[in-house]
Each structure stands twice: as structure tokens, then as C-alpha cells.
Design a protein around this motif. Structure first.
Motif, PDB file in Angstrom:
ATOM      1  N   GLU A  12     -29.737 -31.736  -8.709  1.00 28.01           N
ATOM      2  CA  GLU A  12     -29.431 -32.176  -7.353  1.00 28.01           C
ATOM      3  C   GLU A  12     -27.921 -32.242  -7.157  1.00 28.01           C
ATOM      4  OE1 GLU A  12     -30.916 -36.204  -6.701  1.00 28.01           O
ATOM      5  OE2 GLU A  12     -32.476 -35.805  -8.179  1.00 28.01           O
ATOM      6  N   LYS A  18     -20.736 -34.539 -12.248  1.00 30.38           N
ATOM      7  CA  LYS A  18     -20.998 -35.060 -13.593  1.00 30.38           C
ATOM      8  C   LYS A  18     -21.404 -33.944 -14.542  1.00 30.38           C
ATOM      9  CE  LYS A  18     -22.389 -39.604 -12.046  1.00 30.38           C
ATOM     10  NZ  LYS A  18     -23.522 -40.429 -11.648  1.00 30.38           N
ATOM     11  N   ARG A  42     -41.894 -33.314  -9.106  1.00 29.76           N
ATOM     12  CA  ARG A  42     -41.928 -34.782  -9.061  1.00 29.76           C
ATOM     13  C   ARG A  42     -42.240 -35.267  -7.665  1.00 29.76           C
ATOM     14  NH1 ARG A  42     -36.992 -37.729 -11.035  1.00 29.76           N
ATOM     15  NH2 ARG A  42     -36.032 -36.481  -9.409  1.00 29.76           N
ATOM     16  N   GLY A  43     -42.018 -34.399  -6.678  1.00 26.77           N
ATOM     17  CA  GLY A  43     -42.294 -34.786  -5.300  1.00 26.77           C
ATOM     18  C   GLY A  43     -41.378 -35.878  -4.793  1.00 26.77           C
ATOM     19  N   VAL A  44     -40.245 -36.043  -5.438  1.00 27.65           N
ATOM     20  CA  VAL A  44     -39.355 -37.110  -5.026  1.00 27.65           C
ATOM     21  C   VAL A  44     -38.365 -36.641  -3.965  1.00 27.65           C
ATOM     22  CG1 VAL A  44     -37.425 -38.503  -5.868  1.00 27.65           C
ATOM     23  CG2 VAL A  44     -39.554 -38.447  -7.123  1.00 27.65           C
ATOM     24  N   ARG A  45     -37.828 -35.449  -4.141  1.00 26.30           N
ATOM     25  CA  ARG A  45     -36.954 -34.900  -3.116  1.00 26.30           C
ATOM     26  C   ARG A  45     -37.375 -33.468  -2.855  1.00 26.30           C
ATOM     27  NH1 ARG A  45     -33.263 -32.904  -5.741  1.00 26.30           N
ATOM     28  NH2 ARG A  45     -31.735 -32.574  -4.129  1.00 26.30           N
ATOM     29  N   ASP A  46     -37.623 -33.138  -1.618  1.00 29.73           N
ATOM     30  CA  ASP A  46     -37.803 -31.730  -1.302  1.00 29.73           C
ATOM     31  C   ASP A  46     -36.492 -31.272  -0.709  1.00 29.73           C
ATOM     32  OD1 ASP A  46     -41.206 -32.220  -0.236  1.00 29.73           O
ATOM     33  OD2 ASP A  46     -40.383 -31.651  -2.168  1.00 29.73           O
ATOM     34  N   GLN A  48     -35.185 -29.385   1.225  1.00 28.97           N
ATOM     35  CA  GLN A  48     -35.207 -28.428   2.329  1.00 28.97           C
ATOM     36  C   GLN A  48     -34.335 -28.925   3.464  1.00 28.97           C
ATOM     37  OE1 GLN A  48     -38.354 -30.301   3.918  1.00 28.97           O
ATOM     38  NE2 GLN A  48     -39.979 -29.369   2.744  1.00 28.97           N
ATOM     39  N   ASN A  80     -33.867 -39.674 -14.460  1.00 28.48           N
ATOM     40  CA  ASN A  80     -33.807 -40.128 -13.070  1.00 28.48           C
ATOM     41  C   ASN A  80     -33.529 -39.045 -12.061  1.00 28.48           C
ATOM     42  OD1 ASN A  80     -34.219 -42.876 -13.640  1.00 28.48           O
ATOM     43  ND2 ASN A  80     -32.107 -43.040 -14.333  1.00 28.48           N
ATOM     44  N   TYR A  81     -33.157 -37.870 -12.511  1.00 31.73           N
ATOM     45  CA  TYR A  81     -32.774 -36.826 -11.578  1.00 31.73           C
ATOM     46  C   TYR A  81     -33.608 -35.583 -11.803  1.00 31.73           C
ATOM     47  CZ  TYR A  81     -28.482 -39.555 -10.946  1.00 31.73           C
ATOM     48  OH  TYR A  81     -27.580 -40.541 -10.677  1.00 31.73           O
ATOM     49  N   GLY A  82     -33.843 -34.843 -10.696  1.00 37.39           N
ATOM     50  CA  GLY A  82     -34.523 -33.559 -10.850  1.00 37.39           C
ATOM     51  C   GLY A  82     -33.615 -32.627 -11.633  1.00 37.39           C
TER      52      GLY A  82
END
Lengths: 98, 314
Positions: A12, A18, A42-46, A48, A80-82
Motif C-alpha cells: 500500500e 518505509k 484480506r478484503g481490507v482495502r480495495d 480502486q 498489518n499491511y497488504g
């Protein structure tokens, strides 16, 4: 042409700086970064929307550096991150430069 | 039509998104519009500030900021204890709701201007000071005061983030040059403001439509929270506004500020400071529920609320 590793990292864009630092700290000579979008499981952030996209890093480096990069990024950020991180064998011109 | 036409653009974007239209605003356009709106609002506040007495404003600013802390603290309790949301998510969402939405403020200001209701120009100054304290509170709620928290990173993210930078920068420029010195800027930053706001809202409508899928993830709890919390905060805004002697319009805008939730400054800061939190929840609630609610129903509602309160306690 010589043997070298080609590493791709997709993350992301909040992580862009970082991860850039990690890559250089691990000993890579440089990297290329571009803006991409996509979706993950994960469906946490798309990614788009214009509010949040992804960054894609491409790194050409020796095998030991590649392992260092992938392992340190995985341990620090994957919880914690994609994140997508993979390395593959490649042939590159002037491979001794890396 | 008493509803502001800019809201029509939001509705247009929403419908376009829901219909699956190929209409899209590029990332560059969003960034440009964001930069314009932040600068324009900061500048306007600065112009007003140059005509006000600063020492007189110090107490109101301090009170407004301190009272705004009620929103994130209350939100956290509601989400964590009542809603049984995970601790980090509750903290992150609280930070979003404690901070403010510049665009919601702009819609509120437009609404009042259309009705011919005056408001104190220095409300933009409140806006600037309300952007970031809630972010700090959110991190404190999430992590407590321990050395693990990367305060330097958060400080950099928050204070050098574009929202604060442009707002404060615009404010300083407007204040230093004043309306006379900055007269050449007025046609672009004031007369064209509504048009740019309309375009931005078109994009926001599209974005909200794309986030409606999040609402399933967000669930009825957060949908309810996204509607109830702004209304609760708006009541606080009217009370504080009355207490510090703001005009009817001023109290309305303060209510709008308290009721708004940030989706520009907060998401970036929270992603960095509280990575364990799920951004789909916070953005889903702030953008998918609260933002449309505020600009479609909230703004006129808060004005009515302020009118009623000022009628009873003039």
C-alpha cells in the motif's frame, strides 16, 4: 549477461517510503517504484479509489540482498499491511553492477 | 430549491457510481482539487484573521479544541465497550470522527451563504486547529503513552501532511497580506470556489458509491454510529458555539465541524500510526455513511438545531 535476482514488492502506498528505506538498507543499489491498483484477499482495502493506491517496487540485486529484502519486509509489515513480495531468477545486462 | 446545487453534483457522482458508469476523476484531478480547496479555505480564514484581534481569539480556540476531544473519547467508549469493536479499530475510528472534514465545512459555508446567514470568518481558524488533536488522541487511545509509539513519525505525518500544511499555509498568507494585499487572488480562490467544490463533490459521489460495498463489512453498528455520532457532536457544537458567543451561522458551522469526520488527513495518519486498525471500517463509516449524511441531511439539520437553540437562548 549474468545471473541475478529480480524482486517485486507490491504494497500500500502508505508504506512506500518505509519499504524504500528497507530496500536500500538491505544493500540494494536502487529500485524502481510505480503506482498500481488492485485487490487482495484480506478484503481490507480495495485499492480502486483515488484515496488509496498501491506501490510496486522492482529491484535487481544479488541473491543474498534479495533474501534480506524479502525477509525483513515480510517480518516488519506483512501482519498489518497488504503485501506481495516475490523474487525470481533473472539474467541482466551488467549484472556485476548490482 | 433551498438545497445547495453543489449537493446535486454529489448526487450525480453517487448515481454515476451506482450505475457503474465509466466516469472517473483521475488521481491528479483529486489532488489538484484538494490542494485548491485547502488553500482557498485557509486563505479565506487568513483574510478574516487579518481583520480580527488575535488575543481575543485565543480563549475561544482553546475551548473549541478542548471540547472537541469529547467526540473521540466518547466514540471510543461507544465503539469499544458498547459496540465490542476491536480496540485498535475503535481508536482509529474515534480519531477520524474527532478530526474534521474540510469539504463538509465548505458545503456548510456555502449553505449559509446561500441563505444569507452571516458567520464569523475566523471559523476557518477553528478548522485548522481541529484537524489534528483528535489524531493524537486516537493514537493515545490505541497505544497509550509508551516508547513504542513512533511519535516523531506521527508528528511528521500530521504536521507536515498536506491538509495541515495547506490550511496553515493559506491562513498565514491570507493573514500576512490581508484582503487588500491579496486582492488579486480573490477571483480565483473565492469566486471560483463553488465550481471547484462542485467538481470535488462529483468525485466524492463516485467515491462514496464505490465504498458502499464496504457498508456490508462495516455492519449496522457502524452505520448507526456514522449517523448518530455526528448528530451528537453537532449538539455539542451548538452548545460550545453559543457559550463562546458565536453568531447563529458561526454556531452552525461549529456544529458542522464537530459533526464531520476526516477522510483526508486522518486515514493517512492512522494507517501509519495505528496499522493494526482496519481502514475499511474507518473510511467506510466516515466516507460511506457520515459524509453523505452530513452533506445531504446534516447541514440543514444542524442549522435548524442552532436556530431552535438560539431562539430559546438568544
Amino acid at each position: 549477461m549474468g545471473g541475478i535476482q529480480y524482486v517485486v514488492i507490491i504494497c500500500e502506498d502508505a508504506l512506500e517510503h518505509k519499504i524504500g528505506r528497507e530496500i536500500i538498507d538491505a544493500g540494494a543499489k536502487g529500485y524502481t517504484v510505480s503506482t498500481v491498483r488492485g485487490r487482495g484477499n484480506r478484503g481490507v482495502r480495495d485499492a480502486q479509489s483515488a484515496l488509496s493506491s498501491n506501490a510496486r517496487f522492482e529491484i535487481v540485486c544479488p541473491r543474498n540482498v534479495a533474501l534480506k529484502i524479502v525477509q525483513s519486509i515480510e517480518s516488519k509489515f506483512s501482519q498489518n499491511y497488504g503485501l506481495v513480495a516475490c523474487m525470481m531468477d533473472a539474467l541482466a545486462v551488467r549484472s556485476e553492477e548490482y | 430549491m433551498s438545497i445547495d446545487p453543489v449537493v446535486g453534483f454529489f448526487a450525480l457522482g453517487l448515481v454515476a457510481g451506482l450505475l457503474g458508469s465509466d466516469l472517473k476523476l483521475s488521481g491528479g484531478l483529486y489532488d489538484t482539487l484538494t490542494i485548491y480547496l485547502l488553500l482557498a479555505i485557509g486563505l479565506k480564514g487568513g483574510f478574516e484573521l487579518s481583520q480580527s484581534s488575535i488575543p481575543e481569539l485565543l480563549f475561544p480556540i482553546a475551548l473549541v479544541v478542548v471540547m472537541s476531544a469529547v467526540t473521540p473519547l466518547l466514540s471510543y467508549q461507544l465503539l469499544f465497550r458498547l459496540g465490542k469493536l476491536p480496540h485498535f479499530d475503535a481508536a482509529s475510528i474515534s480519531a477520524h470522527y474527532g478530526s474534521v472534514s474540510v469539504v463538509t465545512f465548505a458545503v456548510g459555508a456555502s449553505y449559509l451563504a446561500r441563505l444569507g446567514v452571516d458567520y464569523e470568518g475566523y471559523l476557518s481558524v477553528f478548522l485548522v486547529f481541529l484537524e489534528f488533536p483528535a489524531l493524537i488522541i486516537g493514537v493515545l487511545l490505541a497505544k497509550g503513552i509508551n516508547k513504542d509509539t513512533e511519535w516523531k513519525e506521527l508528528a511528521k505525518e500530521v504536521l507536515a501532511g498536506k491538509a495541515i500544511l495547506l490550511l496553515v499555509g493559506g491562513l498565514l498568507i491570507g493573514w500576512l497580506w490581508g484582503r487588500d494585499g491579496g486582492a488579486a487572488l480573490i477571483p480565483f480562490f473565492e469566486h471560483m470556489f463553488k465550481g471547484f467544490l462542485a467538481l470535488f463533490l462529483l468525485g466524492m459521489g463516485l467515491m462514496t458509491a464505490s465504498r458502499l460495498a464496504d457498508l456490508r463489512r462495516v455492519g449496522p453498528l457502524l452505520i448507526g454510529f456514522g449517523i448518530a455520532m455526528p448528530m451528537l457532536s453537532a449538539v455539542g457544537g451548538v452548545l460550545v458555539g453559543r457559550f463562546i458567543g458565536l453568531s447563529l451561522g458561526g454556531a452552525t458551522l461549529l456544529a458542522v465541524l464537530y459533526a464531520s469526520a476526516s477522510y483526508i488527513a486522518a486515514p493517512a495518519a492512522m494507517r501509519s500510526a495505528i496499522p493494526e486498525a482496519n481502514p475499511a471500517l474507518s473510511i467506510g463509516a466516515a466516507l460511506g455513511v457520515t459524509f453523505p449524511f452530513n452533506i445531504l441531511i446534516g447541514v440543514p439539520l444542524y442549522f435548524q438545531l442552532a436556530q431552535w437553540f438560539y431562539g430559546v437562548y438568544p
